[in-house]
Design a protein around this motif. Structure first.
Motif, PDB file in Angstrom:
ATOM      1  N   ASN A 143     -17.447 -58.517 -29.204  1.00  0.00           N
ATOM      2  CA  ASN A 143     -17.638 -57.058 -29.119  1.00  0.00           C
ATOM      3  C   ASN A 143     -17.345 -56.450 -30.485  1.00  0.00           C
ATOM      4  O   ASN A 143     -16.252 -55.945 -30.710  1.00  0.00           O
ATOM      5  CB  ASN A 143     -16.654 -56.434 -28.111  1.00  0.00           C
ATOM      6  N   PRO A 144     -18.308 -56.503 -31.408  1.00  0.00           N
ATOM      7  CA  PRO A 144     -18.038 -55.951 -32.741  1.00  0.00           C
ATOM      8  C   PRO A 144     -17.653 -54.469 -32.632  1.00  0.00           C
ATOM      9  O   PRO A 144     -18.205 -53.751 -31.779  1.00  0.00           O
ATOM     10  CB  PRO A 144     -19.383 -56.101 -33.455  1.00  0.00           C
ATOM     11  N   VAL A 145     -16.697 -54.046 -33.422  1.00  0.00           N
ATOM     12  CA  VAL A 145     -16.285 -52.643 -33.374  1.00  0.00           C
ATOM     13  C   VAL A 145     -16.740 -51.952 -34.657  1.00  0.00           C
ATOM     14  O   VAL A 145     -16.863 -52.601 -35.701  1.00  0.00           O
ATOM     15  CB  VAL A 145     -14.752 -52.500 -33.197  1.00  0.00           C
ATOM     16  N   ASP A 146     -16.982 -50.650 -34.565  1.00  0.00           N
ATOM     17  CA  ASP A 146     -17.464 -49.925 -35.744  1.00  0.00           C
ATOM     18  C   ASP A 146     -16.360 -49.088 -36.384  1.00  0.00           C
ATOM     19  O   ASP A 146     -16.607 -48.062 -36.980  1.00  0.00           O
ATOM     20  CB  ASP A 146     -18.660 -49.039 -35.359  1.00  0.00           C
ATOM     21  N   VAL A 147     -15.123 -49.542 -36.207  1.00  0.00           N
ATOM     22  CA  VAL A 147     -13.999 -48.839 -36.857  1.00  0.00           C
ATOM     23  C   VAL A 147     -13.170 -49.891 -37.592  1.00  0.00           C
ATOM     24  O   VAL A 147     -13.217 -51.072 -37.240  1.00  0.00           O
ATOM     25  CB  VAL A 147     -13.108 -48.101 -35.819  1.00  0.00           C
ATOM     26  N   PHE A 178      -8.799 -55.006 -26.810  1.00  0.00           N
ATOM     27  CA  PHE A 178      -9.759 -54.386 -27.729  1.00  0.00           C
ATOM     28  C   PHE A 178     -10.762 -53.529 -26.962  1.00  0.00           C
ATOM     29  O   PHE A 178     -11.058 -52.403 -27.333  1.00  0.00           O
ATOM     30  CB  PHE A 178     -10.512 -55.464 -28.526  1.00  0.00           C
ATOM     31  N   ARG A 179     -11.275 -54.096 -25.870  1.00  0.00           N
ATOM     32  CA  ARG A 179     -12.272 -53.346 -25.090  1.00  0.00           C
ATOM     33  C   ARG A 179     -11.680 -52.052 -24.559  1.00  0.00           C
ATOM     34  O   ARG A 179     -12.307 -50.999 -24.604  1.00  0.00           O
ATOM     35  CB  ARG A 179     -12.783 -54.205 -23.928  1.00  0.00           C
ATOM     36  N   LEU A 180     -10.430 -52.153 -24.082  1.00  0.00           N
ATOM     37  CA  LEU A 180      -9.769 -50.979 -23.515  1.00  0.00           C
ATOM     38  C   LEU A 180      -9.551 -49.912 -24.582  1.00  0.00           C
ATOM     39  O   LEU A 180      -9.866 -48.732 -24.384  1.00  0.00           O
ATOM     40  CB  LEU A 180      -8.428 -51.423 -22.926  1.00  0.00           C
ATOM     41  N   VAL A 181      -9.036 -50.333 -25.734  1.00  0.00           N
ATOM     42  CA  VAL A 181      -8.763 -49.358 -26.795  1.00  0.00           C
ATOM     43  C   VAL A 181     -10.063 -48.721 -27.269  1.00  0.00           C
ATOM     44  O   VAL A 181     -10.149 -47.519 -27.477  1.00  0.00           O
ATOM     45  CB  VAL A 181      -8.003 -50.031 -27.968  1.00  0.00           C
ATOM     46  N   MET A 182     -11.130 -49.540 -27.376  1.00  0.00           N
ATOM     47  CA  MET A 182     -12.405 -49.007 -27.870  1.00  0.00           C
ATOM     48  C   MET A 182     -13.106 -48.122 -26.840  1.00  0.00           C
ATOM     49  O   MET A 182     -13.997 -47.357 -27.196  1.00  0.00           O
ATOM     50  CB  MET A 182     -13.334 -50.157 -28.282  1.00  0.00           C
ATOM     51  N   SER A 183     -12.711 -48.228 -25.560  1.00  0.00           N
ATOM     52  CA  SER A 183     -13.353 -47.369 -24.557  1.00  0.00           C
ATOM     53  C   SER A 183     -12.918 -45.913 -24.739  1.00  0.00           C
ATOM     54  O   SER A 183     -13.510 -45.009 -24.179  1.00  0.00           O
ATOM     55  CB  SER A 183     -13.029 -47.857 -23.144  1.00  0.00           C
ATOM     56  N   ASP A 184     -11.910 -45.695 -25.538  1.00  0.00           N
ATOM     57  CA  ASP A 184     -11.482 -44.336 -25.863  1.00  0.00           C
ATOM     58  C   ASP A 184     -12.278 -43.886 -27.090  1.00  0.00           C
ATOM     59  O   ASP A 184     -12.110 -44.422 -28.183  1.00  0.00           O
ATOM     60  CB  ASP A 184      -9.973 -44.366 -26.162  1.00  0.00           C
ATOM     61  N   LYS A 185     -13.182 -42.929 -26.879  1.00  0.00           N
ATOM     62  CA  LYS A 185     -14.115 -42.535 -27.944  1.00  0.00           C
ATOM     63  C   LYS A 185     -13.419 -41.859 -29.135  1.00  0.00           C
ATOM     64  O   LYS A 185     -14.021 -41.681 -30.189  1.00  0.00           O
ATOM     65  CB  LYS A 185     -15.205 -41.607 -27.380  1.00  0.00           C
ATOM     66  N   LYS A 186     -12.183 -41.465 -28.952  1.00  0.00           N
ATOM     67  CA  LYS A 186     -11.472 -40.809 -30.055  1.00  0.00           C
ATOM     68  C   LYS A 186     -11.012 -41.810 -31.122  1.00  0.00           C
ATOM     69  O   LYS A 186     -10.675 -41.431 -32.229  1.00  0.00           O
ATOM     70  CB  LYS A 186     -10.210 -40.093 -29.528  1.00  0.00           C
ATOM     71  N   VAL A 187     -10.997 -43.087 -30.754  1.00  0.00           N
ATOM     72  CA  VAL A 187     -10.406 -44.097 -31.647  1.00  0.00           C
ATOM     73  C   VAL A 187     -11.253 -44.298 -32.903  1.00  0.00           C
ATOM     74  O   VAL A 187     -12.444 -44.571 -32.835  1.00  0.00           O
ATOM     75  CB  VAL A 187     -10.224 -45.431 -30.888  1.00  0.00           C
ATOM     76  N   GLU A 188     -10.609 -44.127 -34.074  1.00  0.00           N
ATOM     77  CA  GLU A 188     -11.325 -44.264 -35.348  1.00  0.00           C
ATOM     78  C   GLU A 188     -10.733 -45.362 -36.237  1.00  0.00           C
ATOM     79  O   GLU A 188     -11.180 -45.552 -37.365  1.00  0.00           O
ATOM     80  CB  GLU A 188     -11.320 -42.907 -36.071  1.00  0.00           C
ATOM     81  N   ALA A 189      -9.724 -46.038 -35.762  1.00  0.00           N
ATOM     82  CA  ALA A 189      -9.153 -47.205 -36.451  1.00  0.00           C
ATOM     83  C   ALA A 189      -8.275 -47.921 -35.433  1.00  0.00           C
ATOM     84  O   ALA A 189      -7.759 -47.291 -34.504  1.00  0.00           O
ATOM     85  CB  ALA A 189      -8.318 -46.772 -37.650  1.00  0.00           C
ATOM     86  N   GLU A 219      -3.185 -38.540 -27.560  1.00  0.00           N
ATOM     87  CA  GLU A 219      -4.197 -37.629 -28.111  1.00  0.00           C
ATOM     88  C   GLU A 219      -4.746 -38.012 -29.490  1.00  0.00           C
ATOM     89  O   GLU A 219      -5.722 -37.443 -29.938  1.00  0.00           O
ATOM     90  CB  GLU A 219      -3.607 -36.203 -28.194  1.00  0.00           C
ATOM     91  N   GLY A 220      -4.117 -38.976 -30.192  1.00  0.00           N
ATOM     92  CA  GLY A 220      -4.499 -39.257 -31.586  1.00  0.00           C
ATOM     93  C   GLY A 220      -5.727 -40.135 -31.735  1.00  0.00           C
ATOM     94  O   GLY A 220      -6.504 -40.321 -30.787  1.00  0.00           O
ATOM     95  N   ASN A 221      -5.939 -40.708 -32.967  1.00  0.00           N
ATOM     96  CA  ASN A 221      -7.159 -41.456 -33.278  1.00  0.00           C
ATOM     97  C   ASN A 221      -6.937 -42.914 -33.658  1.00  0.00           C
ATOM     98  O   ASN A 221      -7.884 -43.643 -33.871  1.00  0.00           O
ATOM     99  CB  ASN A 221      -7.890 -40.817 -34.469  1.00  0.00           C
ATOM    100  N   ILE A 222      -5.678 -43.312 -33.825  1.00  0.00           N
ATOM    101  CA  ILE A 222      -5.446 -44.697 -34.219  1.00  0.00           C
ATOM    102  C   ILE A 222      -5.041 -45.514 -32.995  1.00  0.00           C
ATOM    103  O   ILE A 222      -3.977 -45.298 -32.403  1.00  0.00           O
ATOM    104  CB  ILE A 222      -4.373 -44.777 -35.329  1.00  0.00           C
TER     105      ILE A 222
END
Ligand code: ADP
Ligand code: MG
Length: 399
Positions: free
Chosen positions: A339-343, A302-313, A256-259
């Protein structure tokens, strides 16, 4: 891997466990047709979703004519059934099972699990069936019967009889109970199951035994040699993120978290999650990219982790033993360039070729935050997450 009730029933019936007549439906019209096919004048329409507690959540409906079957199915299809086991997201109903309604005299719990302490399959039974086993354990712990199976000989008749007697069954039902217990055990053993549960196993109005509900789970690591079982997998019932990960050979559990966490090794992944919590943050996932963390695997992660919209870092924590930090560093660069990430991305590398890995990262000029120890990595992740714009905007919006 879990399967549906109707699939478990079909398997167990093949091992001699008696089940009511029933049929699967993919539409309300088909459900009504199934009711006619099954015959009788009372049916239950049961949502086929991978969870228990469907009855209490409105997923098991009693019907007395075909129109009611049609209405019940209409109501269930497409519904997101939320039970105490599914979490708030629930499970969507795409299939229903129509079964003849049975008059119930007594509901029994019968389960088979792997007991880690004895390293054996254990039979767990209770005369207080109908409730979930956790509830029985809480409310009627004294009613629980446990019986460990000796693997060299399997469930013996006397052992199954003993269980049946303890359940308070009549002498006329003992023979049938022995068949049920032995059948479930054989299904468990022969199909690489990790759990078989019949709840309830009922004594019907006319005194015979019938499995009204059935659940089976299987060992994922054995599915390569059980093609008949593995084809029963229903991806619509799984967490989409976890399915994607499994298909890519990554071991992922959504939280459930953001990291977001990208870690090699399950133990290190657990420790990383603990350290994030300790530093005041909350992990968005458990992700073990495994031993051979090639650049491709890192990129997939990276792609998998970033597919979760809650991820902020994102925290990448690699301890390279067989792995090499320079490869992992190259993987991170490849992943971030493609795939540049914005976090913010925090990287901690340790172990084989660590100096080389660090140099590659700093030469790349990518804005990764580096950390030397696990503690530092967790703290930097949490402060990067706190300072992340996305997070700040949300904080302002919600205050
Ligand atoms: P769940 O465990 O997900 O709630 P079950 O299949 O155990 O679903 O159904 C819940 C309850 O509904 C059972 O405990 C039983 O009392 C009743 N039930 C289920 N199937 C039948 C059936 N064929 N005939 C009569 N009652 C049923
Ligand atoms: Mg049940």
């Amino acid at each position: 891997m879990d399967i549906h009730e109707y699939q478990a029933k079909e398997i167990l019936a093949g091992f001699g466990v008696p089940i009511p007549r029933g049929g699967l439906a993919y539409s309300p019209e088909q459900a009504a047709y199934r009711a006619r096919e099954v015959g009788g004048d009372k049916w239950v329409v049961k949502a086929q979703v991978h969870t228990g507690g469907r009855g209490q959540a409105g997923g098991v409906k009693m019907c007395t004519d075909e129109h009611e079957v049609l209405d019940a199915a209409n109501d269930l299809f497409g519904k997101r059934l939320v039970t105490h086991q599914t979490g708030a997201a629930g499970k969507v109903v795409y299939r229903v099972y129509v079964e003849g309604a049975v008059s119930i005299q007594k509901e029994i719990y019968l389960g088979f699990v792997l007991d880690r302490k004895t390293e054996r399959i254990m039979v767990v039974a209770s005369a207080d069936g109908g409730m979930e086993i956790e509830e029985i354990a809480e409310k009627r712990p004294g009613s629980i019967i446990r019986s460990v199976v000796e693997p060299a000989v399997g469930v013996q008749d006397f052992q199954a009889r003993e269980i049946a007697f303890q359940l308070g069954l009549e002498p006329s039902q003992i023979r049938q109970a022995v068949e049920v217990v032995k059948g479930c055990y054989m299904a468990f053993r022969d199909l690489d199951a990790t759990m078989v549960e019949i709840n309830p196993l009922v004594v019907t109005g006319d005194g015979s035994l019938l499995a009204l509900d059935a659940k089976m789970s299987f060992d994922d690591n054995a599915m390569f040699r059980r093609p008949d079982v593995s084809e029963l997998r229903d991806k619509s019932q799984e967490d989409a993120r976890e399915t994607q990960a499994a298909d890519r050979g990554l071991s992922y559990v959504g939280l459930e978290g953001n990291i977001g966490c990208i870690v090699n090794g399950a133990g290190l992944a657990m420790a990383t999650m603990d350290m994030i919590e300790l530093a005041g943050g909350s992990p968005a996932n458990f992700l073990d990219i495994g031993g051979g963390a090639t650049p491709e695997r890192v990129a997939k992660a990276f792609r998998l982790v970033m597919s979760d919209k809650k991820v902020e870092a994102i925290l990448v924590n690699i301890f390279a033993g067989i792995n090499r930090c320079d490869w992992v560093a190259e993987g991170i660069i490849q992943a971030l360039e493609n795939n540049p990430v914005d976090v913010p991305v925090i990287v901690r590398l340790a172990g084989t070729n660590v100096e080389e890995g660090r140099k590659i990262l700093s030469r790349s000029g990518l804005p990764v935050i580096r950390a030397a120890t696990l503690e530092e990595a967790a703290e930097r992740s949490v402060s990067a997450w706190r300072n992340n714009n996305k997070h700040n905007i949300k904080m302002v919006a919600s205050s």
